[in-house]
Design a protein around this motif. Structure first.
Motif, PDB file in Angstrom:
ATOM      1  N   UNK A  60      63.265  67.337  46.263  1.00  0.00           N
ATOM      2  CA  UNK A  60      64.198  66.308  46.709  1.00  0.00           C
ATOM      3  C   UNK A  60      64.101  65.070  45.831  1.00  0.00           C
ATOM      4  N   UNK A  61      62.880  64.658  45.519  1.00  0.00           N
ATOM      5  CA  UNK A  61      62.683  63.466  44.694  1.00  0.00           C
ATOM      6  C   UNK A  61      63.298  63.634  43.319  1.00  0.00           C
ATOM      7  N   UNK A  62      63.141  64.823  42.729  1.00  0.00           N
ATOM      8  CA  UNK A  62      63.774  65.084  41.435  1.00  0.00           C
ATOM      9  C   UNK A  62      65.286  64.932  41.522  1.00  0.00           C
ATOM     10  N   UNK A  63      65.866  65.477  42.587  1.00  0.00           N
ATOM     11  CA  UNK A  63      67.311  65.629  42.646  1.00  0.00           C
ATOM     12  C   UNK A  63      68.038  64.406  43.187  1.00  0.00           C
ATOM     13  N   UNK A  64      67.489  63.728  44.181  1.00  0.00           N
ATOM     14  CA  UNK A  64      68.244  62.626  44.781  1.00  0.00           C
ATOM     15  C   UNK A  64      68.500  61.514  43.774  1.00  0.00           C
ATOM     16  N   UNK A  65      67.558  61.268  42.872  1.00  0.00           N
ATOM     17  CA  UNK A  65      67.774  60.222  41.870  1.00  0.00           C
ATOM     18  C   UNK A  65      68.878  60.619  40.901  1.00  0.00           C
ATOM     19  N   UNK A  66      68.909  61.906  40.517  1.00  0.00           N
ATOM     20  CA  UNK A  66      69.956  62.371  39.602  1.00  0.00           C
ATOM     21  C   UNK A  66      71.323  62.343  40.278  1.00  0.00           C
ATOM     22  N   UNK A  67      71.405  62.860  41.484  1.00  0.00           N
ATOM     23  CA  UNK A  67      72.679  62.909  42.192  1.00  0.00           C
ATOM     24  C   UNK A  67      73.210  61.510  42.489  1.00  0.00           C
ATOM     25  N   UNK A  69      72.618  58.856  40.700  1.00  0.00           N
ATOM     26  CA  UNK A  69      73.076  58.269  39.434  1.00  0.00           C
ATOM     27  C   UNK A  69      74.457  58.789  39.079  1.00  0.00           C
ATOM     28  N   UNK A  70      74.704  60.086  39.302  1.00  0.00           N
ATOM     29  CA  UNK A  70      76.045  60.624  39.057  1.00  0.00           C
ATOM     30  C   UNK A  70      77.079  59.879  39.893  1.00  0.00           C
ATOM     31  N   UNK A  71      76.779  59.692  41.168  1.00  0.00           N
ATOM     32  CA  UNK A  71      77.735  59.052  42.074  1.00  0.00           C
ATOM     33  C   UNK A  71      77.954  57.590  41.711  1.00  0.00           C
ATOM     34  N   UNK A  72      76.879  56.902  41.374  1.00  0.00           N
ATOM     35  CA  UNK A  72      76.987  55.477  41.076  1.00  0.00           C
ATOM     36  C   UNK A  72      77.554  55.206  39.692  1.00  0.00           C
ATOM     37  N   UNK A  73      77.471  56.204  38.798  1.00  0.00           N
ATOM     38  CA  UNK A  73      77.942  56.015  37.431  1.00  0.00           C
ATOM     39  C   UNK A  73      79.342  56.526  37.184  1.00  0.00           C
ATOM     40  N   UNK A  74      80.035  56.955  38.249  1.00  0.00           N
ATOM     41  CA  UNK A  74      81.392  57.475  38.115  1.00  0.00           C
ATOM     42  C   UNK A  74      82.270  56.884  39.211  1.00  0.00           C
ATOM     43  N   UNK A  75      83.585  57.032  39.039  1.00  0.00           N
ATOM     44  CA  UNK A  75      84.536  56.559  40.047  1.00  0.00           C
ATOM     45  C   UNK A  75      85.067  57.703  40.900  1.00  0.00           C
ATOM     46  N   UNK A  76      84.859  58.933  40.474  1.00  0.00           N
ATOM     47  CA  UNK A  76      85.369  60.114  41.156  1.00  0.00           C
ATOM     48  C   UNK A  76      84.381  60.570  42.230  1.00  0.00           C
ATOM     49  N   UNK A  77      84.866  61.008  43.402  1.00  0.00           N
ATOM     50  CA  UNK A  77      83.946  61.519  44.429  1.00  0.00           C
ATOM     51  C   UNK A  77      83.072  62.654  43.898  1.00  0.00           C
ATOM     52  N   UNK A  78      81.795  62.613  44.247  1.00  0.00           N
ATOM     53  CA  UNK A  78      80.831  63.599  43.774  1.00  0.00           C
ATOM     54  C   UNK A  78      80.423  64.530  44.907  1.00  0.00           C
ATOM     55  N   UNK A  79      80.572  65.835  44.654  1.00  0.00           N
ATOM     56  CA  UNK A  79      80.034  66.879  45.516  1.00  0.00           C
ATOM     57  C   UNK A  79      78.694  67.282  44.914  1.00  0.00           C
ATOM     58  N   UNK A  80      77.625  67.226  45.703  1.00  0.00           N
ATOM     59  CA  UNK A  80      76.287  67.418  45.138  1.00  0.00           C
ATOM     60  C   UNK A  80      75.555  68.586  45.773  1.00  0.00           C
ATOM     61  N   UNK A  98      69.482  60.441  52.211  1.00  0.00           N
ATOM     62  CA  UNK A  98      69.227  60.015  50.840  1.00  0.00           C
ATOM     63  C   UNK A  98      70.426  60.196  49.942  1.00  0.00           C
ATOM     64  N   UNK A  99      71.086  61.328  50.041  1.00  0.00           N
ATOM     65  CA  UNK A  99      72.275  61.582  49.227  1.00  0.00           C
ATOM     66  C   UNK A  99      73.412  60.632  49.603  1.00  0.00           C
ATOM     67  N   UNK A 100      73.605  60.427  50.907  1.00  0.00           N
ATOM     68  CA  UNK A 100      74.685  59.531  51.334  1.00  0.00           C
ATOM     69  C   UNK A 100      74.417  58.099  50.881  1.00  0.00           C
ATOM     70  N   UNK A 101      73.179  57.638  51.021  1.00  0.00           N
ATOM     71  CA  UNK A 101      72.838  56.288  50.575  1.00  0.00           C
ATOM     72  C   UNK A 101      73.028  56.140  49.076  1.00  0.00           C
ATOM     73  N   UNK A 102      72.877  57.244  48.337  1.00  0.00           N
ATOM     74  CA  UNK A 102      73.049  57.207  46.892  1.00  0.00           C
ATOM     75  C   UNK A 102      74.492  57.202  46.440  1.00  0.00           C
ATOM     76  N   UNK A 103      75.434  57.371  47.369  1.00  0.00           N
ATOM     77  CA  UNK A 103      76.843  57.312  47.007  1.00  0.00           C
ATOM     78  C   UNK A 103      77.538  58.648  46.881  1.00  0.00           C
ATOM     79  N   UNK A 104      76.814  59.743  47.142  1.00  0.00           N
ATOM     80  CA  UNK A 104      77.420  61.076  47.111  1.00  0.00           C
ATOM     81  C   UNK A 104      78.457  61.187  48.227  1.00  0.00           C
ATOM     82  N   UNK A 105      79.521  61.969  47.993  1.00  0.00           N
ATOM     83  CA  UNK A 105      80.592  62.120  48.981  1.00  0.00           C
ATOM     84  C   UNK A 105      80.495  63.416  49.772  1.00  0.00           C
ATOM     85  N   UNK A 106      79.965  64.476  49.179  1.00  0.00           N
ATOM     86  CA  UNK A 106      79.819  65.752  49.892  1.00  0.00           C
ATOM     87  C   UNK A 106      78.521  66.407  49.466  1.00  0.00           C
TER      88      UNK A 106
END
Length: 292
Positions: A60-67, A69-80, A98-106
């Motif tokens: 989880x720690x490996x992935x939540x930071x990456x996911x 960053x994808x969400x925060x670095x783009x304008x398009x909704x991210x499915x993770x 964790x994913x929702x707080x990071x900005x992921x949409x799905x």
């Protein structure tokens, strides 16, 4: 927070085609193309970040930071991709939050045993369907916004057959999943059965060289699907391009005659013009001038 445009697009009957992203270069490139969503692939992210197989090694720690960053670095909704939720029910709640707080949409959660394996590879085993249904209930309760979508994936088709996969898809929809993902159907006929028997939004996983036939978007929509992800298209294309470029360099000792993405375009993609504008605005006089 989750982007409400993805849920609205699905409710409006729009068919969603989502390219796979696996690092911030691919994310920025896909973000400018006008897609309704981006799919943050677990396989590609684990491969690019850790250089290991998508076989439950990443945490989880490996992935939540990456996911995030994808969400925060783009304008398009991210499915993770979130694998199995990285553990039991408490882990699932923590992963969703964790994913929702990071900005992921799905978020996509699957019913494999731990350690999980890539969906188009052999040796996958699934947990009891009722155990997965509880994970979906926990995930739905854990989210803060209804715009944050829960995708329930079952890998039962390969080991337990299509009937069981469809049964699980129906069960997971009743448990609260917003989108159902039946992994690895092996023919168009099987996909038509899935579309005809599951009364819920459906996701098709299109992997070049994988187990499932890649159907046109129009066909997928007609047989009952709502989302098509292409998780591998980015990293497979990049791997082929790198193989050719590095072989050219090894063979010739230089890059003459090699067609690459323009360095100036890469600077623009990565946001250097904003850095240069900032530097120009806040430039300070030379020390010698200041001394005068």
């Amino acid at each position: 927070m989750a982007d409400p445009t993805l849920k609205a697009a699905l409710r409006g009957g729009e068919f969603i085609v989502a390219p796979g992203i696996f690092d911030m270069i691919s994310a920025r490139m896909a973000d400018r193309m006008g897609f309704a969503a981006l799919y943050a692939t677990g396989y590609g992210t684990v491969a690019s970040h850790l250089g290991v197989p998508d076989a439950g090694i990443a945490t989880f720690t490996d992935m939540v930071s990456r996911m995030s960053r994808f969400a925060q670095g783009t304008r398009t909704p991210v499915i993770a991709d979130a694998d199995t939720g990285y553990g039991g029910l408490l882990n699932v709640r923590h992963t969703v939050q964790g994913y929702e707080a990071g900005g992921v949409t799905a978020i996509q959660i699957e019913d494999q045993e731990v350690p999980k394996k890539c969906g188009h590879t052999p040796g996958r085993r699934v947990i009891p369907a009722e155990e997965m249904a509880l994970k979906i209930e926990v995930a739905a309760e854990a989210r803060r916004s209804d715009d944050f979508l829960i995708i329930a994936r079952t890998d039962a088709r390969t080991t337990l057959g299509l009937d069981e996969a469809i049964r699980r898809g129906k069960l997971y929809a009743r448990a609260g999943a917003d989108i159902i993902f039946i992994e690895s159907p092996e023919s168009e006929e099987e996909m038509r059965r899935i579309g005809g028997e599951i009364d819920a939004p459906l996701l098709a996983n299109n992997v070049e060289g994988g187990r499932t036939p890649i159907l046109p978007a129009e066909t997928l929509k007609a047989i009952g699907y709502n989302v098509a992800i292409f998780p591998a298209i980015g990293f497979l294309s990049v791997a082929r391009a790198l193989e050719g470029a590095y072989a050219h360099l090894r063979r010739n000792g230089d890059s003459h005659g090699l067609e690459t993405y323009a360095f100036s375009d890469m600077n623009e993609l990565m946001g250097f013009p904003e850095v240069w504008e900032f530097d120009a605005k806040w430039a300070r006089p030379e020390r010698s001038q200041a001394a005068e």
